[in-house]
Design a protein around this motif. Structure first.
Motif, PDB file in Angstrom:
ATOM      1  N   CYS A   1       9.837  -1.877  -1.679  1.00 27.02           N
ATOM      2  CA  CYS A   1       8.960  -1.068  -0.833  1.00 27.02           C
ATOM      3  C   CYS A   1       9.527  -0.965   0.580  1.00 27.02           C
ATOM      4  CB  CYS A   1       7.576  -1.727  -0.808  1.00 27.02           C
ATOM      5  SG  CYS A   1       6.380  -0.915   0.255  1.00 27.02           S
TER       6      CYS A   1
ATOM      7  N   HIS B   1       5.225   2.701   1.544  1.00 24.03           N
ATOM      8  CA  HIS B   1       3.982   2.137   2.089  1.00 24.03           C
ATOM      9  C   HIS B   1       3.731   2.793   3.445  1.00 24.03           C
ATOM     10  CE1 HIS B   1       1.830  -1.766   3.665  1.00 24.03           C
ATOM     11  NE2 HIS B   1       1.023  -0.729   3.596  1.00 24.03           N
TER      12      HIS B   1
ATOM     13  N   GLU C   1       1.682   3.549  -1.478  1.00 25.37           N
ATOM     14  CA  GLU C   1       0.623   2.679  -0.970  1.00 25.37           C
ATOM     15  C   GLU C   1       0.173   3.201   0.389  1.00 25.37           C
ATOM     16  OE1 GLU C   1      -0.050  -1.959   0.513  1.00 25.37           O
ATOM     17  OE2 GLU C   1       1.362  -1.513  -1.116  1.00 25.37           O
TER      18      GLU C   1
END
Length: 515
Positions: free
Chosen positions: A72, A98, A138
């Motif tokens: 991520c 994210h 996310e």
């Protein structure tokens, strides 16, 4: 996804590295990422690709090397950030972007200077843009712990509709209280119509010492991802500690009724690796990974333990990695055993020359120290790689005279760009005298922010591992050194920090907002 499984999202390499002085090179981040992969961490937040070219390269390298965990990258809700994250992650097996924006009244008014509706619009735009680059997005509501519930519901519903698969509710400033924070999660999940289409995540800071408690309260009320760091590393008072979260879930499964995918036997070795690389020692009474975590001195406790272990221990030390990985190497050990043990610890050499250098240092250490443990090997590799930084300064000789009732004197010979220079200086102690002698040569105009020394293993022949943190012009570096002589280790650490400054290696904090 199994609703009883909690995703472990490690952010040691991103949020943990924001701790002042916890700088890591790309190689060091890769070593930690491989340890996290071995521990079966579900998601590794490798960095903030837009923060700096170094962060971008680290995320890219980790994305290419790690196959067993999702990788991520953080990004603000800005097109440039999102595109940069996507570029860094393009070779990842399981990439995640994210993205975040602040949702609390105080952040929207004073930091973003945006009206709530504009924040909502930006959040949706960011999620959609990220979703065009990766399947796994996310979204975080920064400072959710101080956000208004109605607005949180509105933003989260829109983010899920835009394609976010994970919704993170961070207590960015460590303000929450467990029962209140748990109720917030319950209300969000109950009130948001499409809540079932996303995993709710929790990310807690430890300003009031409640990060782990708040995270577990969120899990008890429906959160199925926890964002945490090894050793609780993080800015200010740190983040929720991965080892404490994981072992609380494993030990109190009867109450929490959830599980993780973590191989807990690698917790201690990973903890020590992070400590060695960052220079942040683990306090002896630290839960799970501290030296005293499974030690018993009280006579009553010892009596109970001898009769039945569970009278005073709720976990087995072996389950988190104590009393394991203790293969002892010595001066008769060969290259194969040396290389093999380091590979088990997640250390891989890029060339035969690098292996040869490390092995030569190992033999030098073995002549000074009868038994060499895993902790010694980790420190040796860090020390070896620290010496591979372009060296403007190199320690040639050091002689210190320290007598009772007399002022210590240090005599130092340094190689400066290949030319030897000598200096001597008095000091309040041998280390102080050594640093002053070095400074009289280099005249670095730095400020000493931290001097830390601790024994790597037990015994009087233990190596001392020293961390020196220097600051100059807003740049901070951590220098590391290890030796069985702590004064020499201190000199090595100081010179390593000076070389890092000269090489332009530092840890900046360009983040406009921190989740």
């Amino acid at each position: 996804m199994n609703n009883n499984r909690v995703v472990i999202f490690d952010t040691t390499l991103r949020d943990g590295e924001q701790s002042p002085g916890a700088s890591m090179t790309k190689d060091e981040k890769l070593r930690i990422a491989k340890a996290l992969e071995k521990m079966r961490v579900d998601v590794i937040e490798a960095g903030f690709a837009m923060a700096s070219p170094g962060d971008f390269e680290s995320v890219k390298a980790i994305a290419e090397a790690i196959k067993g965990s999702s990788i991520c990258s953080l990004s603000r809700a800005l097109d440039g950030d999102i595109d940069r994250a996507g570029e860094a992650l393009k070779n990842a097996v399981a990439p995640r972007i994210h993205t975040f924006i602040a949702t609390s009244p105080i952040h929207m008014k004073y930091k973003l200077r945006m009206e709530p509706e504009k924040v909502l619009e930006q959040a949706v735009h960011a999620v959609k843009r990220a979703r065009n680059l990766v399947d796994d997005v996310e979204f975080s509501c920064e400072d959710a712990g101080r956000s208004e519930l109605d607005f949180l519901c509105k933003v989260i519903e829109a983010a899920i509709n835009a394609g976010a698969k994970t919704i993170n509710i961070p207590d960015t400033v460590g303000y929450a209280i467990p029962h209140q924070f748990g109720e917030t999660f319950q209300q969000l999940i109950e009130r948001i119509p499409n809540a079932d289409k996303a995993i709710f995540s929790v990310h807690c800071h430890n300003d009031l010492g409640l990060a782990v408690a708040n995270s577990l309260a969120a899990v008890a009320h429906g959160a199925r991802q926890v964002e945490c760091t090894i050793n609780g590393l993080g800015e200010r008072a740190g983040n929720a500690s991965l080892e404490e979260i994981v072992m609380a879930i494993k030990t109190r499964q009867d109450v929490l009724n959830v599980e993780t995918n973590i191989d807990t036997k690698h917790i201690v070795s990973t903890s020590r690796l992070v400590s060695s690389i960052t220079g942040f020692p683990i306090q002896p009474n630290k839960a799970i990974v501290g030296a005293n975590a499974f030690a018993h001195e009280s006579g009553i406790h010892q009596d109970g333990m001898l009769k039945h272990r569970e009278t005073y221990e709720i976990m087995k030390a072996e389950d988190v990695g104590w009393k394991t990985n203790k293969m002892v190497l010595g001066k008769h050990s060969g290259r194969t055993a040396f290389k093999g043990r380091l590979e088990e610890l997640g250390v891989h050499f890029n060339s035969e020359a690098e292996l040869n250098t490390a092995f030569a240092r190992f033999k030098e250490l073995a002549d000074k120290k009868h038994e060499i443990f895993d902790e010694d090997l980790q420190a040796l590799v860090s020390d070896t790689r620290a010496s591979e930084i372009a060296e403007k300064y190199r320690l040639q000789t050091l002689e210190v005279c320290s007598r009772t009732g007399e002022t210590p004197v240090a005599q130092v010979t340094l190689s400066v760009d290949g030319r030897e220079q000598n200096a001597s200086s008095e000091g309040s102690g041998p280390v102080d005298a050594t640093f002053k002698a070095i400074e009289s040569i280099v005249q670095s105009n730095t400020s000493l922010e931290l001097y830390s020394v601790h024994a790597i293993t037990s015994g009087t022949d233990s190596q001392g591992e020293v961390t020196v943190r220097l600051e100059r012009g807003g740049r901070i570096v951590n220098g590391n050194g290890a030796d069985t002589d702590i004064v020499i280790a201190s000199a090595k650490a100081y010179i390593n920090a000076l070389n890092l400054l000269e090489a332009g290696i530092n840890k900046a904090h360009p983040q406009a907002g921190n989740v």
